[in-house]
Design a protein around this motif. Structure first.
Motif, mmCIF file in Angstrom:
data_model
loop_
_atom_site.group_PDB
_atom_site.id
_atom_site.type_symbol
_atom_site.label_atom_id
_atom_site.label_comp_id
_atom_site.label_asym_id
_atom_site.label_seq_id
_atom_site.Cartn_x
_atom_site.Cartn_y
_atom_site.Cartn_z
ATOM 1 N N PHE A 366 0.807 -1.222 0.000
ATOM 2 C CA PHE A 366 0.000 0.000 0.000
ATOM 3 C C PHE A 366 0.839 1.270 0.000
ATOM 4 O O PHE A 366 0.321 2.355 -0.278
ATOM 5 N N THR A 367 2.119 1.156 0.322
ATOM 6 C CA THR A 367 2.954 2.364 0.386
ATOM 7 C C THR A 367 3.133 3.010 -0.981
ATOM 8 O O THR A 367 3.589 4.155 -1.062
ATOM 9 N N THR A 368 2.770 2.303 -2.046
ATOM 10 C CA THR A 368 2.855 2.884 -3.395
ATOM 11 C C THR A 368 1.505 3.374 -3.888
ATOM 12 O O THR A 368 1.399 3.842 -5.027
ATOM 13 N N LYS A 369 0.471 3.278 -3.045
ATOM 14 C CA LYS A 369 -0.892 3.577 -3.501
ATOM 15 C C LYS A 369 -1.379 4.969 -3.130
ATOM 16 O O LYS A 369 -2.447 5.389 -3.568
ATOM 17 N N GLY A 370 -0.658 5.671 -2.280
ATOM 18 C CA GLY A 370 -1.100 7.012 -1.921
ATOM 19 C C GLY A 370 -2.192 7.069 -0.885
ATOM 20 O O GLY A 370 -2.910 8.069 -0.776
ATOM 21 N N TYR A 371 -2.357 6.006 -0.097
ATOM 22 C CA TYR A 371 -3.409 5.980 0.917
ATOM 23 C C TYR A 371 -2.988 6.717 2.184
ATOM 24 O O TYR A 371 -1.802 6.922 2.444
ATOM 25 N N ARG A 372 -3.984 7.102 2.981
ATOM 26 C CA ARG A 372 -3.754 7.614 4.321
ATOM 27 C C ARG A 372 -4.035 6.480 5.301
ATOM 28 O O ARG A 372 -5.037 5.780 5.184
ATOM 29 N N VAL A 373 -3.138 6.305 6.273
ATOM 30 C CA VAL A 373 -3.250 5.194 7.207
ATOM 31 C C VAL A 373 -3.057 5.708 8.628
ATOM 32 O O VAL A 373 -2.155 6.504 8.895
ATOM 33 N N GLU A 394 8.179 0.333 11.277
ATOM 34 C CA GLU A 394 9.527 0.788 10.918
ATOM 35 C C GLU A 394 10.141 -0.065 9.810
ATOM 36 O O GLU A 394 10.948 0.419 9.011
ATOM 37 N N SER A 395 9.717 -1.346 9.725
ATOM 38 C CA SER A 395 10.263 -2.231 8.690
ATOM 39 C C SER A 395 9.792 -1.853 7.286
ATOM 40 O O SER A 395 10.327 -2.354 6.290
ATOM 41 N N LEU A 396 8.788 -0.973 7.187
ATOM 42 C CA LEU A 396 8.315 -0.533 5.881
ATOM 43 C C LEU A 396 9.286 0.448 5.224
ATOM 44 O O LEU A 396 9.115 0.799 4.050
ATOM 45 N N ASN A 397 10.264 0.915 6.003
ATOM 46 C CA ASN A 397 11.315 1.817 5.486
ATOM 47 C C ASN A 397 10.732 3.101 4.882
ATOM 48 O O ASN A 397 11.080 3.507 3.770
ATOM 49 N N LEU A 398 9.845 3.721 5.637
ATOM 50 C CA LEU A 398 9.249 4.982 5.216
ATOM 51 C C LEU A 398 10.098 6.151 5.705
ATOM 52 O O LEU A 398 10.976 5.993 6.553
ATOM 53 N N THR A 399 9.798 7.320 5.186
ATOM 54 C CA THR A 399 10.478 8.541 5.623
ATOM 55 C C THR A 399 9.744 9.142 6.810
ATOM 56 O O THR A 399 8.515 9.286 6.790
ATOM 57 N N VAL A 400 10.481 9.472 7.859
ATOM 58 C CA VAL A 400 9.865 10.119 9.029
ATOM 59 C C VAL A 400 9.594 11.577 8.692
ATOM 60 O O VAL A 400 10.512 12.368 8.487
ATOM 61 N N GLU A 401 8.305 11.926 8.624
ATOM 62 C CA GLU A 401 7.906 13.294 8.293
ATOM 63 C C GLU A 401 7.823 14.151 9.547
ATOM 64 O O GLU A 401 8.241 15.302 9.556
ATOM 65 N N ASN A 402 7.230 13.586 10.602
ATOM 66 C CA ASN A 402 7.144 14.274 11.895
ATOM 67 C C ASN A 402 7.567 13.285 12.966
ATOM 68 O O ASN A 402 6.934 12.233 13.134
#
Length: 460
Positions: A366-373, A394-402
């Protein structure tokens, strides 16, 4: 083509949409007319609509034509949508325990209902849950995670065709506990259906999960760390267990005697705790299924009986209320469709196939789909520890925005939150301080503040 004509064509394509639906203006136990719009009904799914899934739909008390539409799944598997509606403070009703003494359960308004900001469908799924039933069989064989998800997806398609005025509302799928396995499968079904151009098109914006199961072995492995962080086991025992078990506390090598010994010591420290909220008493409610005692007697206040207060005793009210024939008539439950209503049908587990071992892969997709979670955890829940949930996120390797910071209600810290992004995808993880497994049940004001702000795109 007009919206009306489109809706008519979709109904023809999907044949018999809803077996029945009714607007409920009054309910036994609630004084006067309901000050909100409640609809109940069945949607037929499966072969020849053999499976009849029951639902409660409550329109938003704000702006129903614009507010989000939420399909809410309870956990279990086998817990009725009614448990979220009444006990988890997601719906506008709750039981008034003080006024229910020596009488039938009384209902009152819940000031912290999530229906203040959203339209919510509470579903009894899978079949065999709550008032849902199958026409041709009784023991509900061949149920599994994937079958349950497929039936719920079909339910939602048919429900939206029959309620076409909500097709343009932002759609979110929500749930907690074991829904953490089934819900992502449903989101994937909706996402794939939209990409394939299936009717009706769903305005899916994202999903909400509370204390979700994602991988039972993985979740279980974090109970030892949770116990240490909450001062339930000493530092030395934690270090010894970590060293001897090498981080594996669930699928332990039976020949690893040092690990088994340490885990036995850990178990001695935590086995008598209430795992769903470690600060509340652990107790088993009396069995009222086989008892000759009137269930009403079980509502006596704790001062009249020698037992500690236990949250589980609150659930007795729903058993009494939902099994009342006048209540079932008021809800337009199909007569004779079930033998007895239970809040969570544990017998489903006898034949249920747990065919999805982990849902983390779905979240990654879902990280490529543009959803809000939105993922949230009650931080006193040891069933699904917050450290387990934060680790797979954390294993999804996302960018920490806040970064990790407290969030507030009434100028007091209500919990902590961190926000991640990946392109147009956004995930907010929040803890609710002092809450247990179904977090809004323990902290209703904080739960409403959290969901209201998140739906409004406002920082927690």
């Amino acid at each position: 083509m007009t919206v009306l004509l489109q809706a008519l064509l979709l109904k023809v394509l999907l044949f018999q949409i809803v077996a029945s639906r009714s607007i409920i203006n009054t309910l036994p136990g609630f004084p006067g007319e309901l000050p909100f719009k409640l609809e109940t009904g069945y949607v037929g799914v499966g072969d020849s609509d053999d499976v009849q899934l029951f639902y409660y739909f409550i329109e938003s008390e704000g702006a129903p034509e614009y507010d989000p539409l939420v399909l809410w799944l309870s956990g279990g598997p086998g817990c009725s949508g009614f448990t979220a509606l009444v006990y988890e403070n997601i719906g506008p009703l709750s039981f008034d325990y003080a006024d229910s003494i020596d009488s039938k359960p009384i209902l009152k308004l819940n000031p912290h209902s999530w229906t203040k900001v959203a339209n919510i469908i509470f579903i009894d799924a899978p079949v065999g849950t709550g008032f849902s039933y199958a026409k041709s069989w009784e023991e509900y064989p061949n149920l599994s995670d994937t079958i349950s998800a497929a039936q719920t997806y079909q339910f939602l398609k048919k429900w939206l065709v029959d309620h076409s005025r909500f097709l343009s509302n932002p759609l979110y799928i929500g749930g907690d506990s074991y829904s953490g396995i089934v819900l992502p499968i449903i989101v994937q079904e909706i996402s794939d259906g939209n990409e394939d151009g299936l009717e009706p098109p769903m305005n899916l914006q994202g999903y909400v999960l509370g204390n979700p199961v994602t991988d039972e072995d993985r979740d279980g492995n974090f109970k030892v760390l949770f116990a240490y962080l909450k001062a339930l086991i000493p530092h030395g025992l934690y270090q010894s267990t970590k060293r001897n078990c090498q981080g594996e506390y669930v699928n332990v090598d039976p020949n690893n005697t040092l690990c088994l010994y340490d885990l036995e010591l850990v178990n001695q420290c935590i086995q008598d705790l209430n795992a769903q909220q470690i600060l509340e008493p652990k107790c088993n409610p009396p069995s009222f299924f086989s008892s000759n005692k009137d269930p009403i007697d079980l509502l006596l206040p704790s001062s009249q009986v020698s037992r500690p207060w236990c949250r589980a005793y609150n659930y007795i009210s729903s058993f009494i209320w939902a099994n009342d024939k006048t209540v079932q008539s008021a809800l337009h439950v199909a007569e004779g469709s079930i033998k007895v209503w239970v809040r969570c049908n544990q017998s489903l587990g006898d034949s249920y196939v747990f065919d999805v071992s982990s849902s983390v892969g779905y979240h990654r997709n879902f990280t490529t789909k543009g959803y809000r979670v939105l993922i949230y955890s009650g931080d006193l829940d040891m069933e699904i520890p917050y450290v387990a949930t934060s680790t797979w996120i954390e294993s999804l390797n996302l960018t920490v925005e806040n970064s990790w910071k407290p969030w507030f209600v009434n100028a007091q810290i209500a919990g902590y939150r961190v926000q991640y992004t990946s392109g147009n995808y956004e995930l907010t993880y929040a803890t609710i301080k002092g809450a247990g497994h179904t977090a809004p049940e323990y902290k209703p004001e904080e739960g409403l503040a959290m969901i209201s702000r998140w739906f409004a795109y406002y920082p927690l």
